[in-house]
Design an enzyme around this catalytic site. Structure first.
Site, short mmCIF file in Angstrom:
data_model
loop_
_atom_site.label_atom_id
_atom_site.label_comp_id
_atom_site.label_asym_id
_atom_site.label_seq_id
_atom_site.Cartn_x
_atom_site.Cartn_y
_atom_site.Cartn_z
CE LYS A 158 -2.91 0.76 3.64
NZ LYS A 158 -2.96 2.17 4.06
CB SER A 159 3.82 2.32 1.98
OG SER A 159 3.26 2.34 3.26
NE ARG B 101 6.34 6.41 0.54
CZ ARG B 101 5.48 6.27 1.55
NH1 ARG B 101 4.34 5.65 1.36
NH2 ARG B 101 5.76 6.78 2.74
CB SER C 173 5.57 10.60 10.65
OG SER C 173 4.65 10.61 9.57
CD GLN D 294 0.72 8.70 6.87
OE1 GLN D 294 0.25 9.55 7.63
NE2 GLN D 294 0.10 7.57 6.61
CG ASP E 45 0.99 0.53 9.50
OD1 ASP E 45 0.62 1.39 10.32
OD2 ASP E 45 1.32 0.81 8.33
NE ARG F 293 -4.66 0.76 13.54
CZ ARG F 293 -4.09 0.86 12.36
NH1 ARG F 293 -2.78 0.94 12.26
NH2 ARG F 293 -4.83 0.86 11.27
#
Ligand code: S3P
Length: 446
Positions: A28-29, A33, A174, A176, A328, A359
């Site tokens: 997914k990451s 990108r 991070s 992100q 994650d 979480r």
């Protein structure tokens, strides 16, 4: 903004074993990108193995709304890149829906900050609760104007324009935030430097280099530097499988007896694979095969077998600089921890409180609902082990990784488990329930 329907309840009948061969969805990451960078290249990029997740579909829709043409074929995507600062939305301000995806909103903001138009980026209720000050600050220093309605949260109103290079020291580890600054830096008037307190995943750096951007970063490095204004060419890119999705299958094997699964073509980038290091420390039966480097990323197959899980210096500690490299995987590590002799303790993971759900709370609630003993801390939890879970009812809280973690927990429980709002698994792993159904021989899921 569109919310995921919260109606589907999944029932799991434990105990069950899993066996077979599995190909997990594209990472997914990496998919987010590659979609964004391909849209900024000069010409069409051909992308195979793109993630089937709803989150990555969201990034594609945003890019299309910015005037980039995408052709979808059964085995590949063609993204017709337009070059730097040449998005052309049909109307202004362009309204973009990032859905549930923190990566979409945070990384895309870095690119939108450089465009000569105004964008409004919003998301679902979960995304609207997540902090955006961490990207608003560096983008503001680069010269972008970002307005928010309530606090520093979505919706974001971004008035883009020319950006100045900055040297930014991020207070959080991070990827992100780092990627947002690097993608903005790609458009800035000099060399942008970004540093972080511990190394987060480095997919952006590796991919920027593959595309031909001028970027410097060290092995194990906390600092990356990117030169602005360098146009780049399109690429043929094959996205490897997602280790964060594979983690649920790996756990299913490890906590059920008589299980064995081969997972092919998974991304094993060390800045993402600390989950495997922790499993190694508890004697998990995982053999890495066929390792190779592809587009700078380490990829390989994982052969996983069930067996005894034990940590010598008990409980298994999960803390410190490795946290960003398995952030994650913490929900599923909690489930595994209950099956480890000596248990497992996670500390220094306060970031978990601002993910798709809080979480730490949803892990603790879910474990208790299944009859487990667990202690909650502000920055983590301690789960004693080994414990036999009884099964019970868990609410996903709309969080994909919570739904999948407790589905897996249900496979090892002595009684039945029900997960409500289970369809949110599609946010990262739409094939999850079908795959678990196949691997359990159609016996465990209804
Ligand atoms: C991601 C980075 C991580 C991770 C998220 C994906 C990325 O978030 O939790 O699921 O693709 O860059 P942070 O960067 O906020 O830690």
């Amino acid at each position: 903004m569109a919310e995921l329907a919260m109606s589907r309840s999944i029932r799991i009948k434990g105990p069950a074993s899993v066996s077979g061969i599995a190909d997990v969805p594209g990472d997914k990451s990496i998919s987010h990108r590659v979609a964004i960078l391909a849209s900024l290249a000069n010409g069409p990029s051909q992308i195979r193995g793109f993630s089937s997740s709803v989150d990555c579909g969201t990034t594609l829709s945003c890019i299309e709304n910015l005037g980039v043409r995408i052709t979808r074929h059964p085995q590949e995507l063609i993204i017709h890149g337009v070059g730097l600062r040449r998005y052309r939305p049909a109307r202004e301000p362009v309204k973009l829906d990032a859905g549930n995806s923190g990566t979409t909103i945070r990384i895309l903001s870095g690119v939108l900050a450089a465009q000569a138009f105004t964008s409004e980026l919003d998301g679902d209720a979960s995304l609207r609760r997540r902090p955006m000050g961490r990207i608003i600050e560096p983008l503001g220093l680069m010269g972008a104007r970002i307005e928010t309605r309530e606090g520093k949260r979505a919706p974001l109103n971004i008035s883009g324009g020319p950006l100045h290079a900055i040297s930014y020291s991020s207070p959080v580890a991070s990827a992100q935030v780092k990627s947002c600054v690097l993608f903005a830096g790609l458009h800035a008037d000099g060399t942008t430097t970004v540093s972080e307190p511990a190394q987060s995943r480095n997919h952006s750096e590796l991919m920027l280099r593959e595309f031909g951007a001028r970027i410097e970063f060290g092995e194990g490095g906390l600092v990356s530097r990117i030169a602005g204004g360098v146009e780049f060419l399109p690429l043929e890119y094959h996205v490897p499988g997602d280790l964060s999705s594979a983690a649920f299958l790996i756990a299913a094997v490890l906590i059920t007896s008589g299980s064995h699964v081969l997972i092919r073509g998974v991304n094993l980038n060390p800045t993402r694979a600390a989950f495997l290091d922790v499993l190694n420390s508890i004697g998990a039966g995982i053999v890495r095969q066929n390792e190779r480097i592809h587009h700078g990323e380490l990829v390989g197959d994982l052969e996983v077998s069930s067996g005894r899980l034990q940590h010598v210096g008990r409980p298994t500690p999960v803390a410190g600089d490795i946290i960003p490299n398995l952030i994650d995987e913490i929900p599923i590590l909690a489930v595994i921890g209950a099956h480890v002799e000596g248990g497992l303790e996670v500390r220094g993971a306060k970031e978990l409180r601002i993910k798709e759900s809080d979480r730490i709370r949803t892990i603790v609630d879910g474990m208790r609902a299944l009859g487990a003993d667990i202690e909650e801390f502000d920055d983590g939890f301690a789960v004693p082990g080994p414990q036999v879970l009884s099964g019970g009812n868990v609410d996903s809280a709309g969080d994909h990784r919570i739904a999948m973690a407790f589905t897996v927990a249900g496979l090892a429980a002595s009684g039945a488990t029900a997960i409500s709002g289970a369809e949110c698994a599609e946010v990262s792993f739409p094939e999850f329930y079908t795959m678990i159904n196949t691997l359990t021989g159609g016996k465990a899921i209804s």
